[in-house]
Each structure stands twice: as structure tokens, then as C-alpha cells.
Design a protein around this motif. Sequence first.
Motif, PDB file in Angstrom:
ATOM      1  N   ALA B 191      32.885  31.999  51.425  1.00  0.00           N
ATOM      2  CA  ALA B 191      32.263  33.352  51.091  1.00  0.00           C
ATOM      3  C   ALA B 191      32.168  34.336  52.320  1.00  0.00           C
ATOM      4  O   ALA B 191      31.741  35.461  52.276  1.00  0.00           O
ATOM      5  N   TRP B 192      32.167  33.686  53.520  1.00  0.00           N
ATOM      6  CA  TRP B 192      31.995  34.366  54.796  1.00  0.00           C
ATOM      7  C   TRP B 192      33.271  34.997  55.138  1.00  0.00           C
ATOM      8  O   TRP B 192      33.333  35.758  56.148  1.00  0.00           O
ATOM      9  N   TYR B 193      34.401  34.170  55.180  1.00  0.00           N
ATOM     10  CA  TYR B 193      35.560  34.384  55.688  1.00  0.00           C
ATOM     11  C   TYR B 193      36.332  35.952  55.265  1.00  0.00           C
ATOM     12  O   TYR B 193      36.385  36.281  54.217  1.00  0.00           O
ATOM     13  N   GLY B 194      36.583  36.498  56.442  1.00  0.00           N
ATOM     14  CA  GLY B 194      37.258  37.715  56.419  1.00  0.00           C
ATOM     15  C   GLY B 194      36.475  38.774  57.025  1.00  0.00           C
ATOM     16  O   GLY B 194      35.357  38.693  57.449  1.00  0.00           O
ATOM     17  N   PRO B 195      37.124  40.198  57.193  1.00  0.00           N
ATOM     18  CA  PRO B 195      36.590  40.952  58.141  1.00  0.00           C
ATOM     19  C   PRO B 195      35.561  41.893  57.254  1.00  0.00           C
ATOM     20  O   PRO B 195      34.759  42.703  58.048  1.00  0.00           O
ATOM     21  N   HIS B 196      35.524  41.634  56.077  1.00  0.00           N
ATOM     22  CA  HIS B 196      34.318  42.586  55.220  1.00  0.00           C
ATOM     23  C   HIS B 196      32.828  42.156  55.773  1.00  0.00           C
ATOM     24  O   HIS B 196      32.165  43.097  55.564  1.00  0.00           O
ATOM     25  N   VAL B 197      32.757  41.066  56.212  1.00  0.00           N
ATOM     26  CA  VAL B 197      31.280  40.362  56.408  1.00  0.00           C
ATOM     27  C   VAL B 197      30.956  41.294  57.826  1.00  0.00           C
ATOM     28  O   VAL B 197      29.637  41.806  57.767  1.00  0.00           O
ATOM     29  N   GLY B 198      31.619  41.575  58.766  1.00  0.00           N
ATOM     30  CA  GLY B 198      31.462  42.520  59.836  1.00  0.00           C
ATOM     31  C   GLY B 198      30.816  43.956  59.463  1.00  0.00           C
ATOM     32  O   GLY B 198      29.824  44.426  59.732  1.00  0.00           O
ATOM     33  N   ALA B 199      31.713  44.545  58.493  1.00  0.00           N
ATOM     34  CA  ALA B 199      31.165  45.802  57.921  1.00  0.00           C
ATOM     35  C   ALA B 199      29.969  45.743  57.090  1.00  0.00           C
ATOM     36  O   ALA B 199      28.918  46.573  57.427  1.00  0.00           O
ATOM     37  N   PRO B 265      38.727  31.956  44.517  1.00  0.00           N
ATOM     38  CA  PRO B 265      37.608  31.169  43.702  1.00  0.00           C
ATOM     39  C   PRO B 265      36.880  30.301  44.725  1.00  0.00           C
ATOM     40  O   PRO B 265      35.533  30.245  44.324  1.00  0.00           O
ATOM     41  N   PRO B 266      37.267  30.031  45.955  1.00  0.00           N
ATOM     42  CA  PRO B 266      36.268  29.027  46.642  1.00  0.00           C
ATOM     43  C   PRO B 266      35.148  30.093  47.047  1.00  0.00           C
ATOM     44  O   PRO B 266      34.004  29.692  47.210  1.00  0.00           O
ATOM     45  N   ALA B 267      35.314  31.286  47.262  1.00  0.00           N
ATOM     46  CA  ALA B 267      34.326  32.417  47.816  1.00  0.00           C
ATOM     47  C   ALA B 267      33.587  32.668  46.566  1.00  0.00           C
ATOM     48  O   ALA B 267      32.379  32.806  46.682  1.00  0.00           O
ATOM     49  N   TRP B 268      34.095  32.589  45.481  1.00  0.00           N
ATOM     50  CA  TRP B 268      33.200  33.103  44.072  1.00  0.00           C
ATOM     51  C   TRP B 268      32.355  32.010  43.963  1.00  0.00           C
ATOM     52  O   TRP B 268      31.283  32.293  43.257  1.00  0.00           O
ATOM     53  N   GLU B 269      32.682  30.763  44.414  1.00  0.00           N
ATOM     54  CA  GLU B 269      31.431  29.693  44.111  1.00  0.00           C
ATOM     55  C   GLU B 269      30.404  30.146  44.744  1.00  0.00           C
ATOM     56  O   GLU B 269      29.179  30.003  43.981  1.00  0.00           O
ATOM     57  N   ILE B 335      26.102  26.564  50.779  1.00  0.00           N
ATOM     58  CA  ILE B 335      25.879  25.889  49.663  1.00  0.00           C
ATOM     59  C   ILE B 335      27.288  25.424  48.995  1.00  0.00           C
ATOM     60  O   ILE B 335      27.620  24.512  48.362  1.00  0.00           O
ATOM     61  N   ALA B 336      27.726  26.682  48.980  1.00  0.00           N
ATOM     62  CA  ALA B 336      29.109  26.526  48.078  1.00  0.00           C
ATOM     63  C   ALA B 336      30.162  26.136  48.629  1.00  0.00           C
ATOM     64  O   ALA B 336      31.101  25.403  48.257  1.00  0.00           O
ATOM     65  N   ARG B 337      30.344  26.484  50.128  1.00  0.00           N
ATOM     66  CA  ARG B 337      31.664  25.973  50.942  1.00  0.00           C
ATOM     67  C   ARG B 337      32.637  26.077  50.298  1.00  0.00           C
ATOM     68  O   ARG B 337      33.525  27.186  50.251  1.00  0.00           O
ATOM     69  N   LEU B 338      33.209  25.064  49.933  1.00  0.00           N
ATOM     70  CA  LEU B 338      34.734  25.214  49.446  1.00  0.00           C
ATOM     71  C   LEU B 338      35.282  24.609  47.909  1.00  0.00           C
ATOM     72  O   LEU B 338      34.340  23.526  47.674  1.00  0.00           O
ATOM     73  N   SER B 339      36.060  24.986  47.219  1.00  0.00           N
ATOM     74  CA  SER B 339      36.302  24.124  46.341  1.00  0.00           C
ATOM     75  C   SER B 339      38.046  24.201  46.137  1.00  0.00           C
ATOM     76  O   SER B 339      38.555  24.951  46.887  1.00  0.00           O
ATOM     77  N   PHE B 340      38.493  23.309  45.432  1.00  0.00           N
ATOM     78  CA  PHE B 340      40.008  23.114  45.148  1.00  0.00           C
ATOM     79  C   PHE B 340      40.401  22.787  43.910  1.00  0.00           C
ATOM     80  O   PHE B 340      39.348  22.182  43.346  1.00  0.00           O
ATOM     81  N   ASN B 341      41.515  22.875  43.662  1.00  0.00           N
ATOM     82  CA  ASN B 341      41.895  23.001  42.363  1.00  0.00           C
ATOM     83  C   ASN B 341      42.510  21.431  42.276  1.00  0.00           C
ATOM     84  O   ASN B 341      43.227  21.121  42.947  1.00  0.00           O
TER      85      ASN B 341
END
Lengths: 269, 404
Positions: B191-199, B265-269, B335-341
Motif C-alpha cells: 500500500a505504500w509502495y510507489g512514487p505516489h506516496v511522496g506526492a 490487489p495486495p495494496a488494495w488489501e 496490517i494488510a501487508r501483502l497477499s498472493f494468489n
Amino acid sequence: MARYAMVIDIDRCLGCQACVAACIAENLNSDASELEFQPKQPFSVLSGLLGIPKEQVPPAEYFVKKAVEESDKYIDVDPEKAKTVAQEVVSKLWTRTEVFRIVGGKYPHVELMLYHRICQHCDNAPCVTVCPTHASFQREDGIVLVDPNKCILCGSCVTACPYAARQVNLLTKTIDKCTFCAHRVDKGLLPACVETCPAHVRIFGDLDDPNSEVSQIVKRHKAVPGTPHGPIRHTAARVYYLPSSNYIVDVEKVEEEKEKEAKLMTDQS
Amino acid sequence: MPSKLLLYAWYGVLILLVISGIYYLHAYYYEYEAWETKDIIPWGLLVPSYVYFALASTGSSIINSLYTVFGYKGPNEGFEKIIKHGVWFSLITIIPAWTMIILDLGRPDHFLSMLTSFNIVSRIAWMGVLYSFFFLMLLIELVYFIRSEVNEKLKHWKALELAIAILVLFATIAVHSNLGEVFGSSTGVPAWYGPHVGAYFIASAVLIGSAWQLFFVSIVYKAKGGLSENLKEFFVKVYNKIFIIGIPVLAFFVIWNLIVAYYYPPAWEAYKHLLYGEFSKEFIIVEVIIGLIVTFIVAVYSYIKKNFLLTFINSIILIIVGYISKFDFIISGEIARLSFNYGGLTNNLNPYYVRFWPFDYDIGLPEKMMLVLAVSIWLILLTLGEQILPLERGEKPKKLFVFK
Ligand code: SF4
Ligand code: SF4
Ligand code: SF4
């Protein structure tokens, strides 16, 4: 230079947890404690200045004490539960590796899998990159280790690891994870969990050695790194999973082929 | 100034909180049976709180740069009047951020390794360096402003003033980019991963920083009995404009975060926790309805009606919502962290869920005490500075030798 890796053949796993027990037995209170990176127990700087001594508890004693404390709460009401709680406490305190039973889907489309959580010793390890103090580091042979004496327990490696492979060692209060039993590997031995597994689920070896069992399996079969469904991030994980139920390791055959190849190599040279 | 008694009571309560915080934490650290949740939620209460104060400080610094770098004085020369208060606020607000992040370390006794074994590629390692640089530059800027009240040569040395201001802005941006990267490069928290968090953080910082500045400076002037109509007009005109521009920008980044997460999906968690889970009331009612919609309407209304009281109340809302939204964003991600298929069946099952499910994050008493300690120290320093330092326009330094 060796490049160590592990293959986990999930379909062969019995779920007996012998690997988890072996890991505890090997690493909790054995010659691993003679490791160069033996952590000291935490000690408040302020207490140090005030000259208040902190009692150092031997690891096993601490674990037993904790387990007894927790299970004592249930002993009179539910002795069975007390037993489970004691087990849970130990596994919570020592979680370098775990085997989970994962049930997916809804009846009648139910699937069952035994998932092994373990450090992937990633070649491109984000936990090593984020660590501010080089407490997390990677050896030349690819094994990722933590030097507890440098760990400030900032938690950033925990947020960096996509495989949930890191946890706090409640005894040393520093980050802990699977070491691929580096202290054994250095002596030419197999990791404790690999040696113990009765079903040859965990296979350990050198990926740079084309004759090693792991190289053979990774090369010939569709072993996927990271999870049984492939890697989570591009961290170049070096624990491979064999998810297919069609694949059964024919150890003898692999051994035979290894011998053949070795013979060929010797003949050629 | 308020009555002396009130001030003494204020200091008394804060000092008591600091003493009890230190006593409790020392006793606790000595026992050290803690951090049992550190591996599940490695960045608990103190990290969102640290981020919040860092955003308040840097956000306020960005607002200061409107005057210091771009020379915008605002209606009734408001910025010129309040600039030293603004710089002081930015400077001192980085202290609780620092305190919290240091207290959050599980092994502060190993802190020296940060210096002796510095990892050049680690964002966390750079955080210390960049915050020190930021702090130092703000200190230089404050000393410059104070000294130039008694030194004509310095007062007219505009090139120096601009150079310092540019360095402060540079430090602010560096600190921000680094903070954005600390979260944005967290491979273990989708959910935090990516450049959008900085913005997202920068947009939040401008709002939190400006809201705090308006709140803090108004209180100071009110306490000193000098909250003039001119100053009120300045606040209404300038800060409402910042809110009117800033809130839609923040809304854009919140929507962007949601869209990015929806397709991963993992971020959607994490967003499931925010949209339908335990954080849903806070996210939908507090962050979106109150924090983005109501505050925007109030800002427009109070700008048109030139209503200072409403602007002031709006700033309080933004201050509170800013904290809640950062807390929820960071904690829900963890809390969500990651999910996998799994086997073609999309599952919530992931190593964390398997290990810790069902799991709730309970804020421990030590964390609360650390927060109280850091905030109390901050409030003491903030008040002391306002009492001792010559922060008014034209005020000459009397008490501190260094400014003479
Ligand atoms: S699995 Fe996690 S802890 Fe292990 S090397 Fe990869 S990132 Fe680091
Ligand atoms: S918790 Fe320890 S090992 Fe992990 S990043 Fe921080 S200092 Fe490094
Ligand atoms: S290889 Fe890792 S999981 Fe296996 S016994 Fe050694 S430390 Fe434990």
C-alpha cells in the motif's frame, strides 16, 4: 564462489514440523551461540550509567520461563490448552521458519497447501539496502545475515521484506531471520532443517555448481522462486518452490545423473 | 500574555508529563519485556506521529518560503510580520519528530552503529543527516532574521537572505523526497509502495503545515494581545487560498492512491481496511467527508465572508484530520501487508495473515508515553521560544547573547 539456494518441494511435505523443531534445536541453544554475531541482551544506557546491573538470562531458560508463564494461566482450567499455548509461545519466540496449512477457496473447490515461510536470501535483498547500519548484510555466497550487535531495531527491514521473513528475536531484542545455518554450511554441513526433513522436502545446495541437486532441479523442473506462485517483488529470491503435484524427486536418479555428469567432467578434463 | 499563573500551570503540567514519561520509559526499558508487536507492526504509533510532525515542520517551511524565497509579503505585509514565528515553528517542530523516531528504535543502545557503520544507500540512514541539515539551515535563517533587526548591513544584504532561504527550501525538499522514498520503496508494504506516496505526503504537508502555522501564530498573538484586524485579514485571505488550492490537490492524491491500489490487489488489501474495515469510519467520515469536503466548503465560505473564526476552526479540523489520516494510511498498510494468489483463487492468505490472523493493532502504553513525552517537550520549547526570543517584526534581541 558458491551461491547457495534452497528448493522446497511442497507436495512432499507431511506438515510434521520437524524442520521447525530442528531449527529451534540447532539455533536456539547450541554452537550457534558461539557465533561471531552472538548478540548481547539489551541493556538500558541509562541503567548502565546508574550502575544498575541487568541479569543475563540464558536463552533456553528464558524461553522455558516464558512458555511456563503463559501456559500456567490455563493449566487449571484446560490442561490441553495449556499445552498448546506452551507450544505456541515457543514457536512465536522462535520463528525463523514456519510451516502453515493454507486452505483456499470454498467447498467444493477447496485447495490445501503447506506453505513454508523462510528467508529467501534474495540476491537483490531490499532488507540489506534499507538497513541504516549494515546490520543486515549479504555474504559473498549470497547468505543474508543480521549482525545483532549493529541492529538498532528500526524495523525498516521488516517493512522492506516482501516474504515476511523477519521478526524480532524476543530474547535478544534485535531482528532475527533464517541464516541458512551459515555456521553449519561453513563447516560443510547441511542446514539443520534440511538434514532433519524426513521427506526430503527441503533441498539445499550451490546453484553455481551445475552438478548440485538444487541446480539440477531448478534447471530441469519448473521451480519458482519466492512463493509457490512466483516471486512477490523483483528481489531475486533464492528459495525455490516446486508447486506441481506431477513432480516427484527421484533422488536416486538425480544422484545417478550427478555421478554420470561428474564422471563425464573428469573424463573430459 | 496570559496571566502568569496560567503560564506556570501550563509549564507545570508539561514538566510533570515529561518527568513521568522519562521515569516510566526508563523503568520499562530496564524491564524490557516489550516490542512483542514490533515484528507485526514494526512502525506503530510513533512512526505515523513522527511523519505527522515532520510534515507539519516541512509544510510550515514551504509556507515560509513564499515570503523568504519568492518575496510574497501577503496582504497587510502579514508574512513579514509573522515570518520569525513561522521559522521558529518549523525549527522546533522537527524536535518531536526526531524524539519519536529515536524513541521508536528498539535498541537505542546500538545507535552508534548509525555513525560507525553508515549505509550510504539506506534512506533511513540519510534521514538523520538530512534532518540535521534542515534543522541547521532553519537555525541559521532564524538567527539571520533576528540579527538583521540590529544590524543594518545584514538587513540589506538581500543576496545572503535569499541564499539562506534557498538552502532552507532545498533542505525541505530533500527531507521530503527522502521521507517519500522511505515509504515509497517499502517492498514489503504494497500500500505504500510507489512514487505516489511522496506526492501524497507533500500535499498533506502543505495543508498540515499551513493549518498549524495559522493556529499557532493566532494563539501567540491572541495571548500577547496583538491579534489585529490586519493580521486576521491576512490569515483569512492567504491561508484560505492555500486551503482552497491544497485540499483539491490532496484529494487528487488520495484518489490516485486509491486507483493505484485498486489495480494492485495486495495494496488494495489496505484499502479494504480503510473502506470497509476497522478504519472505515475514520477514512470515509473523518478523512474524506470532514477532511476534504467540509474543510473545502468552509475554506471557500470563510474566504468569501472574510470570517476569521471559521478559518481558525477549519485549521483545527485540518490539524486533527491530518494526524488521523496519516495514522490510518500507515497502519492500515502494515496490517494488510501483502497477499498472493493461491491456486487461482484470490485469497487474503499471506504470510502475515497466516502468522497473525486475526490480528488487531493495540497501541501499547510505552508508545503512548513516548508520544506524550515528545509532544510535551515540543510544547515546552515552543512556548519558551515565544517567551524568550525576539520574534516580532522590528523587535530587538535582549536576552540571548548570540543575537546581539
Ligand atoms: S526474504 Fe526478506 S529477509 Fe530474506 S533476503 Fe529477502 S528481503 Fe531479506
Ligand atoms: S531493524 Fe536492524 S537489521 Fe533491520 S534495518 Fe533496522 S538496523 Fe537493520
Ligand atoms: S536453514 Fe534457516 S530455517 Fe533451516 S534450520 Fe537453518 S536457520 Fe532454521
